[in-house]
Design a protein around this motif. Structure first.
Motif, PDB file in Angstrom:
ATOM      1  N   THR A  53      86.441  19.055  31.231  1.00 30.81           N
ATOM      2  CA  THR A  53      85.369  18.242  31.801  1.00 30.81           C
ATOM      3  C   THR A  53      84.781  18.836  33.078  1.00 30.81           C
ATOM      4  O   THR A  53      83.715  18.421  33.496  1.00 30.81           O
ATOM      5  N   ILE A  54      85.470  19.795  33.680  1.00 25.89           N
ATOM      6  CA  ILE A  54      84.949  20.407  34.900  1.00 25.89           C
ATOM      7  C   ILE A  54      83.866  21.402  34.510  1.00 25.89           C
ATOM      8  O   ILE A  54      84.096  22.268  33.670  1.00 25.89           O
ATOM      9  N   PRO A  55      82.664  21.285  35.090  1.00 29.59           N
ATOM     10  CA  PRO A  55      81.612  22.249  34.750  1.00 29.59           C
ATOM     11  C   PRO A  55      81.957  23.639  35.256  1.00 29.59           C
ATOM     12  O   PRO A  55      82.668  23.793  36.240  1.00 29.59           O
ATOM     13  N   ALA A  56      81.456  24.639  34.563  1.00 33.82           N
ATOM     14  CA  ALA A  56      81.729  26.016  34.939  1.00 33.82           C
ATOM     15  C   ALA A  56      81.140  26.313  36.320  1.00 33.82           C
ATOM     16  O   ALA A  56      80.058  25.840  36.651  1.00 33.82           O
ATOM     17  N   ILE A  57      81.853  27.083  37.086  1.00 26.78           N
ATOM     18  CA  ILE A  57      81.383  27.474  38.408  1.00 26.78           C
ATOM     19  C   ILE A  57      80.333  28.566  38.213  1.00 26.78           C
ATOM     20  O   ILE A  57      80.544  29.520  37.472  1.00 26.78           O
ATOM     21  N   HIS A  58      79.197  28.415  38.865  1.00 24.40           N
ATOM     22  CA  HIS A  58      78.149  29.411  38.744  1.00 24.40           C
ATOM     23  C   HIS A  58      78.588  30.694  39.440  1.00 24.40           C
ATOM     24  O   HIS A  58      79.083  30.663  40.555  1.00 24.40           O
ATOM     25  N   SER A  59      78.384  31.789  38.764  1.00 24.13           N
ATOM     26  CA  SER A  59      78.752  33.069  39.355  1.00 24.13           C
ATOM     27  C   SER A  59      77.492  33.816  39.767  1.00 24.13           C
ATOM     28  O   SER A  59      76.408  33.552  39.266  1.00 24.13           O
ATOM     29  N   TYR A  60      77.655  34.748  40.660  1.00 20.49           N
ATOM     30  CA  TYR A  60      76.527  35.531  41.164  1.00 20.49           C
ATOM     31  C   TYR A  60      76.264  36.670  40.192  1.00 20.49           C
ATOM     32  O   TYR A  60      77.156  37.432  39.866  1.00 20.49           O
ATOM     33  N   GLN A  61      75.042  36.784  39.729  1.00 23.29           N
ATOM     34  CA  GLN A  61      74.687  37.821  38.780  1.00 23.29           C
ATOM     35  C   GLN A  61      74.239  39.067  39.538  1.00 23.29           C
ATOM     36  O   GLN A  61      73.259  39.039  40.270  1.00 23.29           O
ATOM     37  N   ILE A  62      74.955  40.157  39.356  1.00 19.54           N
ATOM     38  CA  ILE A  62      74.662  41.377  40.093  1.00 19.54           C
ATOM     39  C   ILE A  62      73.563  42.183  39.423  1.00 19.54           C
ATOM     40  O   ILE A  62      72.706  42.734  40.081  1.00 19.54           O
ATOM     41  N   LYS A  63      73.554  42.250  38.125  1.00 12.51           N
ATOM     42  CA  LYS A  63      72.562  43.039  37.405  1.00 12.51           C
ATOM     43  C   LYS A  63      71.744  42.119  36.497  1.00 12.51           C
ATOM     44  O   LYS A  63      72.238  41.117  36.017  1.00 12.51           O
ATOM     45  N   PRO A  64      70.485  42.470  36.260  1.00 10.03           N
ATOM     46  CA  PRO A  64      69.663  41.607  35.404  1.00 10.03           C
ATOM     47  C   PRO A  64      70.072  41.738  33.937  1.00 10.03           C
ATOM     48  O   PRO A  64      70.551  42.789  33.505  1.00 10.03           O
ATOM     49  N   VAL A  65      69.876  40.663  33.188  1.00  5.64           N
ATOM     50  CA  VAL A  65      70.093  40.733  31.746  1.00  5.64           C
ATOM     51  C   VAL A  65      68.951  41.549  31.150  1.00  5.64           C
ATOM     52  O   VAL A  65      67.907  41.756  31.775  1.00  5.64           O
ATOM     53  N   LEU A  66      69.117  41.984  29.926  1.00  2.09           N
ATOM     54  CA  LEU A  66      68.134  42.873  29.303  1.00  2.09           C
ATOM     55  C   LEU A  66      66.736  42.265  29.283  1.00  2.09           C
ATOM     56  O   LEU A  66      65.746  42.959  29.531  1.00  2.09           O
ATOM     57  N   ALA A  67      66.626  40.981  29.042  1.00  9.81           N
ATOM     58  CA  ALA A  67      65.312  40.327  28.977  1.00  9.81           C
ATOM     59  C   ALA A  67      64.609  40.296  30.332  1.00  9.81           C
ATOM     60  O   ALA A  67      63.380  40.217  30.388  1.00  9.81           O
ATOM     61  N   ASP A  68      65.359  40.371  31.432  1.00 12.26           N
ATOM     62  CA  ASP A  68      64.778  40.296  32.782  1.00 12.26           C
ATOM     63  C   ASP A  68      64.558  41.658  33.427  1.00 12.26           C
ATOM     64  O   ASP A  68      64.069  41.732  34.552  1.00 12.26           O
ATOM     65  N   LYS A  69      64.911  42.746  32.732  1.00 14.79           N
ATOM     66  CA  LYS A  69      64.735  44.072  33.329  1.00 14.79           C
ATOM     67  C   LYS A  69      63.265  44.432  33.453  1.00 14.79           C
ATOM     68  O   LYS A  69      62.400  43.875  32.786  1.00 14.79           O
ATOM     69  N   PHE A  70      62.981  45.394  34.338  1.00 18.25           N
ATOM     70  CA  PHE A  70      61.627  45.862  34.606  1.00 18.25           C
ATOM     71  C   PHE A  70      60.989  46.387  33.321  1.00 18.25           C
ATOM     72  O   PHE A  70      61.564  47.220  32.633  1.00 18.25           O
ATOM     73  N   LYS A  71      59.801  45.872  33.020  1.00 20.01           N
ATOM     74  CA  LYS A  71      59.074  46.262  31.812  1.00 20.01           C
ATOM     75  C   LYS A  71      57.947  47.222  32.196  1.00 20.01           C
ATOM     76  O   LYS A  71      56.869  46.814  32.602  1.00 20.01           O
ATOM     77  N   GLY A  72      58.191  48.507  32.068  1.00 19.37           N
ATOM     78  CA  GLY A  72      57.218  49.516  32.454  1.00 19.37           C
ATOM     79  C   GLY A  72      55.959  49.488  31.605  1.00 19.37           C
ATOM     80  O   GLY A  72      54.864  49.732  32.104  1.00 19.37           O
ATOM     81  N   GLY A  73      56.081  49.190  30.326  1.00 23.12           N
ATOM     82  CA  GLY A  73      54.914  49.171  29.440  1.00 23.12           C
ATOM     83  C   GLY A  73      53.906  48.096  29.806  1.00 23.12           C
ATOM     84  O   GLY A  73      52.690  48.348  29.822  1.00 23.12           O
ATOM     85  N   THR A  74      54.381  46.923  30.136  1.00 23.12           N
ATOM     86  CA  THR A  74      53.502  45.816  30.541  1.00 23.12           C
ATOM     87  C   THR A  74      52.801  46.149  31.852  1.00 23.12           C
ATOM     88  O   THR A  74      51.594  45.925  31.995  1.00 23.12           O
ATOM     89  N   VAL A  75      53.534  46.706  32.782  1.00 24.91           N
ATOM     90  CA  VAL A  75      52.982  47.064  34.085  1.00 24.91           C
ATOM     91  C   VAL A  75      51.955  48.187  33.927  1.00 24.91           C
ATOM     92  O   VAL A  75      50.896  48.175  34.554  1.00 24.91           O
ATOM     93  N   LYS A  76      52.239  49.156  33.066  1.00 26.94           N
ATOM     94  CA  LYS A  76      51.314  50.267  32.825  1.00 26.94           C
ATOM     95  C   LYS A  76      49.990  49.752  32.257  1.00 26.94           C
ATOM     96  O   LYS A  76      48.913  50.225  32.639  1.00 26.94           O
ATOM     97  N   GLU A  77      50.042  48.778  31.380  1.00 22.49           N
ATOM     98  CA  GLU A  77      48.824  48.184  30.813  1.00 22.49           C
ATOM     99  C   GLU A  77      48.006  47.471  31.899  1.00 22.49           C
ATOM    100  O   GLU A  77      46.783  47.573  31.933  1.00 22.49           O
TER     101      GLU A  77
END
Length: 173
Positions: A53-77
């Protein structure tokens, strides 16, 4: 004696649950104290239920997940569109170059902010010059994390203008 015990219990703060439980247990039981220790320890079923019943403790995310990584193609457009919109059909005019570079950098930066890249800061660098047939060399040295940070560049040129735009994206830890 009972009144003295009640006065002592009244002095115990209610936030000190162990003290209240201990005073109640001590008053109610007469023994070696093993009953008290057993009553404080939760049973295996209670421990398992409380963990679920105890909710999970939020942890600090050090690296971005794949979906949040820098998208060079979108920026180039975005850079390609901004360059063709603002410099297409223009000829080099030395007195307007400063305004053009600032406008390009601000336009690209505003569009990048609209992408809402989580925890990324971006830097937009615009180099604009007159096309006279001479070469241009540009070097940049950065200290960054190759797994999370990135960059992309776009070059625009016509008969009288060359323009190099570089966007750096730095992930904030």
């Amino acid at each position: 004696m009972a009144e003295a015990q009640q006065e002592q219990d009244a002095k115990v703060e209610t936030t000190d649950a162990v003290s209240v439980a201990a005073s109640d247990q001590t008053r109610d039981s007469v023994g070696t104290g093993s009953e008290f220790t057993q009553s404080i320890q939760p049973s295996d079923a209670e421990a398992a239920a409380s963990v679920e019943t105890i909710p999970a403790i939020h942890s600090y995310q050090i690296k971005p997940v794949l979906a949040d990584k820098f998208k060079g193609g979108t920026v180039k457009e975005i850079m390609r569109n901004a360059l063709s919109e603002q410099l297409g059909g223009k000829t080099y005019q030395a007195d307007k170059v400063k305004t053009w570079t600032v406008d390009l950098a601000n336009d690209i930066s505003a569009k990048l902010t609209g992408l809402k890249m989580k925890r990324y800061k971006h830097i937009v660098q615009v180099t604009l010059g007159e096309q006279k047939g001479a070469g241009v060399k540009s070097v940049v040295r950065c200290l960054w994390d190759a797994e999370t940070d990135g960059y992309t560049s776009e070059i625009f040129s016509n008969d009288t203008i060359f323009c190099l735009v570089v966007v750096y994206a730095i992930y904030l830890y």
